[in-house]
Design an enzyme around this catalytic site. Structure first.
Site: not given
Length: 160
Positions: A41, A92
């Site tokens: 990442k 989410r």
């Protein structure tokens, strides 16, 4: 003792993360916040900075014992290492569910004794993603609706 593990890269920790931490803390006796070392990442903040941010932002949580634990191994191994019976994950959107669905089934194959608990993001926090927060901050935008003042300051300093 009920121990939960809430893992993430927290790069940076957002109000959405903090919401999940607060709610998870009411469900367990000890909440271990696993700060992942994920080299793929390419984090903006170092591991030490992210750990300190999470520690700072969780100081006010008193519903349970909070432990901040950096990790680089498999999530299921981290859960075993800290004695967690449950992995806490925030959702989410539907896209989150698809990814998490796969992860749960893989983790169950590795250790069926560790459950996964999903907490839906608060409606006011559903759009918050660390990646987007970093992009807004990089371009000079206002991130005060997405992060705490301390994290906002850290972002502004990083992109100054």
């Amino acid at each position: 003792m009920r121990i939960g593990l809430y893992p993430g890269t927290f790069d940076p920790v957002t109000l959405g993360h903090i919401d999940i931490m607060q709610r998870a803390a009411r469900l367990v006796d000890r909440l271990v916040i696993g700060v992942a070392i994920n080299r793929d990442k390419k984090p903006l903040f170092s591991l030490e900075e992210r750990v300190e941010m999470v520690r700072h932002e969780t100081r006010g949580l008193t519903d349970c014992e909070i432990v901040v634990h950096p990790f680089e191994n498999l999530l299921i191994d981290c859960a075993r290492d800290v004695g967690a019976q449950v992995i806490v994950r925030g959702l989410r959107a539907v896209a989150d569910f698809e990814y998490e669905f796969q992860m749960v089934h893989m983790n169950r194959q590795l250790d069926a004794s560790i459950e996964t608990l999903f907490l839906m993001a608060d409606a006011r926090r559903q759009a918050i993603a660390s990646k987007l927060v970093k992009e807004i901050a990089r371009l000079g935008g206002d991130v005060s609706n997405f992060v705490t003042p301390a994290v906002g300051t850290a972002l502004r300093q990083r992109f100054a």
